[in-house]
Enzyme design. Structure first.
Site, PDB file in Angstrom:
ATOM      1  N   ARG A  63       0.782  -1.355  -0.004  1.00 58.63           N
ATOM      2  CA  ARG A  63       0.004   0.071  -0.049  1.00 58.63           C
ATOM      3  C   ARG A  63       0.937   1.289  -0.139  1.00 58.63           C
ATOM      4  NH1 ARG A  63      -1.456   1.620   4.690  1.00 58.63           N
ATOM      5  NH2 ARG A  63      -2.207  -0.111   5.527  1.00 58.63           N
ATOM      6  N   ASP A 121      -7.219  19.688 -13.463  1.00 63.37           N
ATOM      7  CA  ASP A 121      -7.843  18.527 -14.058  1.00 63.37           C
ATOM      8  C   ASP A 121      -7.415  18.464 -15.452  1.00 63.37           C
ATOM      9  OD1 ASP A 121      -9.039  16.071 -15.246  1.00 63.37           O
ATOM     10  OD2 ASP A 121     -10.658  16.296 -13.753  1.00 63.37           O
ATOM     11  N   LYS A 151      -8.802   7.649 -19.061  1.00 58.89           N
ATOM     12  CA  LYS A 151      -9.033   8.190 -20.272  1.00 58.89           C
ATOM     13  C   LYS A 151      -7.977   8.043 -21.136  1.00 58.89           C
ATOM     14  CE  LYS A 151     -13.051   8.895 -18.213  1.00 58.89           C
ATOM     15  NZ  LYS A 151     -13.313  10.256 -17.483  1.00 58.89           N
ATOM     16  N   TYR A 189     -16.653  18.431 -13.853  1.00 57.41           N
ATOM     17  CA  TYR A 189     -17.015  17.031 -14.146  1.00 57.41           C
ATOM     18  C   TYR A 189     -18.008  16.482 -13.107  1.00 57.41           C
ATOM     19  CZ  TYR A 189     -16.738  11.741 -14.183  1.00 57.41           C
ATOM     20  OH  TYR A 189     -16.778  10.526 -14.161  1.00 57.41           O
TER      21      TYR A 189
HETATM   22  C1  LIG Z   1     -13.911  10.452 -15.920  1.00 59.81           C
HETATM   23  C2  LIG Z   1     -13.266  11.946 -15.195  1.00 59.81           C
HETATM   24  C3  LIG Z   1     -12.876  12.100 -14.035  1.00 59.81           C
HETATM   25  C4  LIG Z   1     -13.104  10.795 -12.922  1.00 59.81           C
HETATM   26  O1  LIG Z   1     -12.256   9.657 -13.264  1.00 59.81           O
HETATM   27  P1  LIG Z   1     -12.710   8.043 -12.937  1.00 59.81           P
HETATM   28  O2  LIG Z   1     -11.293   7.607 -13.336  1.00 59.81           O
HETATM   29  O3  LIG Z   1     -13.876   7.879 -13.647  1.00 59.81           O
HETATM   30  O4  LIG Z   1     -12.790   7.997 -11.517  1.00 59.81           O
HETATM   31  C5  LIG Z   1     -12.388  13.032 -13.492  1.00 59.81           C
HETATM   32  N1  LIG Z   1     -12.289  14.202 -14.282  1.00 59.81           N
HETATM   33  C6  LIG Z   1     -12.605  14.260 -15.743  1.00 59.81           C
HETATM   34  C7  LIG Z   1     -12.401  15.305 -16.429  1.00 59.81           C
HETATM   35  C8  LIG Z   1     -13.100  12.979 -16.327  1.00 59.81           C
HETATM   36  O5  LIG Z   1     -13.388  13.065 -17.496  1.00 59.81           O
END
Ligand SMILES: *Cc1c(COP(=O)(O)O)cnc(C)c1O
Length: 398
Positions: free
Chosen positions: A45, A169, A194, A97
């Site tokens: 961890r 982000d 993504k 988001y």
């Molecule tokens: C998908 C997404 C998230 C969340 O991520 P997960 O891996 O689904 O928890 C956060 N910010 C943006 C811009 C996203 O597209």
């Protein structure tokens, strides 16, 4: 040395065996010679060599000092919020988001953390909304799904002047296009689900810190809360990142071609893509990023949810699914899917119209993608004509 060369050669070969692929250390613990005497790893961890390789890789890509990998993008966002204490405030981009909005309001508000949402495309709004309690500014740029762009450097300067942190982000742009830490941001988060992973085959998140001290705070939270990324998924993200520059280049080229096609199509009303000179934030997008990404959104002249639903179920290559950033093209209808939990009036005010369709343009041939969209528009038009004729007929009979 170019970024791509540096990236590929910053992934170490295994010093033990020469394995050119990073070994997957599928273990929970590490044998110690004496209490506290170990080879840098004691419990998985706290640290795992496969995860550490990913963390070093992404930290280098984002030009940061420290990175921490988490079990999802939301777990990464959660770790950043945990830097705050009761009474602190977050100033966040209004087109945030949905999952981050839910986390802020439904989990953290009850612990006394307040969030103010503003349209951060205008820096003056940010300045006006800052309070003495603002500890964190939260940006997404481009945003989802309307691709708004905020000026990272200008907002980083405000954050610095007010002694609060700026977190960006960077999921949509990726470090291949935009490096917020170099523009003055303190933290970057990613949903590695993504583009970093890039193949729609995992859920993962990362936080990268510009400075060591703040990074160590994130690492402490990572270990204390425990939402770590496992070794196999860490390996998959490493493998995805190996082709990041190549993929993003093609995503951008395809998205630009698709956006230019949509711009000329008579069934399309508004089109959202920062790579089009008609985009209101095109200049700042051009200034702070090397490209405009793979996401394109548009609304229909027939601004109804029904028309959008017909469209998103009429494509062959664009698969109907949530998520984005993979090699296969996807599309979704935010009003019915990702943004369904947001009340209609608020959703529309944020620019997410009933007919808005979001495309995640993949790596297929752009001509094939364009003909796929074209035939979906044709079907839509046939349906509209058929519906209109049917309606006329019922009126005649009435
Ligand atoms: C998908 C997404 C998230 C969340 O991520 P997960 O891996 O689904 O928890 C956060 N910010 C943006 C811009 C996203 O597209």
């Amino acid at each position: 040395m170019s970024n791509a060369t540096q990236l590929i050669h910053s992934i170490p070969t295994d010093p033990l065996t020469g394995s050119i692929s990073v070994p997957i250390y599928q273990t929970s613990t590490f044998v110690q010679e004496a209490p506290g005497v170990n080879r840098g790893y004691d419990y998985a961890r706290s640290n795992n060599p496969t995860r550490a390789t990913l963390e070093n890789l992404i930290s280098g890509l984002e030009k940061g000092q420290v990175a921490a990998a988490f079990g999802s993008g939301l777990a990464a966002i959660d770790a950043v919020v945990k830097l705050l204490k009761s009474g602190d405030e977050i100033l966040a981009v209004d087109d945030i988001y949905g999952g981050a909005f839910r986390l802020f309001t439904q989990v953290y508000e009850k612990f006394g953390i307040k969030v103010n949402y503003v349209d951060t495309t205008d820096v003056e709004n940010v300045l006006n909304a800052l309070t003495p309690n603002t500890k964190l500014i939260w940006l997404e740029t481009p945003t989802n799904p309307t691709l708004k762009i905020s000026d990272i450097r200008a907002i980083a300067n405000l954050a610095k002047a007010r002694s609060c942190w700026l977190c960006v982000d960077n999921t949509f742009a990726t470090p291949a296009l935009q490096q917020p830490l170099s523009l003055g941001a303190d933290l970057v988060v990613h949903s590695a689900t993504k583009y970093l992973g890039g193949h729609s085959d995992l859920i993962a998140g990362v936080v990268v810190a510009r400075e060591k001290e703040l990074g160590e705070k994130i690492k402490f939270i990572q270990n204390a809360s425990g939402a770590i990324l496992g070794p196999f998924d860490s390996w998959l993200v490493i493998r995805g990142i190996e082709t990041l520059h190549l993929r993003i280049e093609k995503h951008c080229r395809n998205a630009q071609a698709v956006a230019e096609f949509l711009e000329t199509h008579p069934a399309v009303d508004k089109i959202f893509y920062p790579g089009l000179p008609s985009h209101p934030n095109h200049l700042i997008a051009k200034q702070q990023s090397k490209g405009f990404g793979g996401i394109v959104s548009f609304t229909l002249k027939d601004d109804t949810a029904a028309a959008a639903v017909q469209f998103v179920t009429a494509t062959h290559y664009f698969k109907l699914a949530e998520s984005l950033g993979g090699i296969k093209s996807l599309l979704c209808h935010p009003a019915n899917m990702t943004h369904k939990s947001i009340p209609g009036a608020i959703r529309r005010a944020a620019g997410v119209a009933d007919s808005l369709v979001r495309l995640s343009v993949g790596l297929e041939d752009s001509d094939d993608l364009i003909s796929d969209l074209d035939q979906a528009f044709e079907k839509l038009e046939k349906n509209t004509t058929a519906n209109k004729n049917e309606e006329l007929l019922t009126r005649v009979h009435a």
